[in-house]
Design an enzyme around this catalytic site. Structure first.
Site, mmCIF file in Angstrom:
data_model
loop_
_atom_site.group_PDB
_atom_site.id
_atom_site.type_symbol
_atom_site.label_atom_id
_atom_site.label_comp_id
_atom_site.label_asym_id
_atom_site.label_seq_id
_atom_site.Cartn_x
_atom_site.Cartn_y
_atom_site.Cartn_z
ATOM 1 C CD GLN A 136 60.760 -87.756 20.051
ATOM 2 O OE1 GLN A 136 60.352 -87.154 18.807
ATOM 3 N NE2 GLN A 136 59.415 -88.266 20.352
ATOM 4 C CG MET A 192 55.103 -95.875 24.701
ATOM 5 S SD MET A 192 54.997 -95.931 26.975
ATOM 6 C CE MET A 192 56.080 -97.527 27.104
ATOM 7 C CD GLU A 193 56.647 -90.537 20.668
ATOM 8 O OE1 GLU A 193 56.986 -89.775 21.072
ATOM 9 O OE2 GLU A 193 56.915 -91.781 20.211
ATOM 10 C CB ILE A 194 52.874 -96.481 18.237
ATOM 11 C CG1 ILE A 194 51.916 -97.401 16.758
ATOM 12 C CG2 ILE A 194 53.166 -97.923 19.043
ATOM 13 C CD1 ILE A 194 51.364 -95.652 16.005
#
Length: 291
Positions: free
Chosen positions: A146, A165-167
């Site tokens: 980001q 990759m947040e998920i």
């Protein structure tokens, strides 16, 4: 162009930030109008902690206030550009102890709609009036990706791996990524990357538009590109960035009007006249920085 060489750093890691006292998170060297900004936490692959968020935002603010800066190169020291949020923070989330980085209360208007500190750490590069070139290598995961999305141009080494990759941690991107990513790769691709968190290699990232180009030496190429940009009329470069950032975000009537306002402002101005004279004389121009 006048040659300048200034070195500075943003040192924000103290007890309030949650980092080790005196630890440097971001370095910044300015030479000949080019700001060389580096994330400086190589032992953690430049993972984001409160001190890093603050250092990134403050460094961007400082560069915004410096009229001698004509281009910025953003890179990471060590093995990676930025591997995302510090893993320790995820462990705290599982126990309910972790909170989001706070809101920066300073109402200076620089950060626009970005209110959370994490958003400001990424969005501040978009808000700079001069081009920002991100040089990526190793990992650009989660928040690291980001931050890279805040740059105008992204040059990636062949070994670069990128991921929304947040998920994987049960989260969503919250550092402006959900709003910026669809503009670059299309809404459907942005959804697929966000829903799955899959890792994208540099070559595919280039095809998708996630990075601008894949190059063998991204920092060296970014510095070369920044030096080229810094040698141009700084007034025209700033106007060009502003106009291109309007595209697709305002109606054509407003965009066309903004073009005409910009060209009228540029034609006959001291730097534009110098660009013409230098071109006709076959010499390097000497421009004056905005006041």
């Amino acid at each position: 162009m006048t040659s300048t060489d200034r070195t500075g750093s943003t040192d924000t890691a103290d007890d309030r930030d949650g980092g080790a006292a005196g630890a440097q998170r971001v370095s910044c060297t300015i030479r000949d109008g080019v700001a060389d900004v580096r994330l400086e936490r190589p032992d953690k692959r430049n993972a984001l902690d409160p001190a890093m968020f603050t250092a990134l935002a403050r460094t961007g603010e400082r560069l915004h206030a410096d009229p001698s800066v004509r281009a910025v190169v953003l890179s990471g020291a060590g093995r990676s550009f930025c591997a995302g949020l510090d893993v320790a923070a995820f462990g705290e989330m599982a126990t309910g102890e972790h909170d989001l980085p706070g809101t920066d209360e300073r109402a200076d208007g620089l950060h626009g709609p970005a209110t959370a500190l994490g958003q400001r750490a990424a969005h501040v590069w978009t808000r700079l009036p001069v081009p920002v070139i991100a040089a990526l290598h190793g990992h650009a995961y989660g928040g690291g990706l980001q931050i890279a999305l805040g740059a105008d141009v992204r040059l990636a080494a062949p070994d670069t791996r990128l991921s929304v990759m947040e998920i994987d941690w049960g989260l969503v991107p919250d550092m402006t990524g959900t709003q910026v990513l669809p503009e670059l790769v299309g809404r459907d691709v942005a959804k697929e990357l966000t829903f799955t968190g899959r890792i994208v290699e540099a070559e595919e990232a280039g095809r998708l538009g996630l990075v601008t180009r894949v190059v063998d030496e991204p920092v060296a190429e970014a510095l070369r590109l920044a030096a080229d940009v810094a040698s141009r009329n700084p007034d025209a470069i700033r106007e060009a960035k502003r106009l291109l950032d309007l595209a697709g975000r305002v109606g054509l009537e407003e965009g066309f009007a903004a073009e005409q306002t910009a060209i009228r402002r540029l034609i006959g101005s001291p730097n534009q006249a110098e660009a013409v004279r230098a071109k006709l004389d076959g010499r390097a121009p000497t421009f004056t920085d905005p006041s």
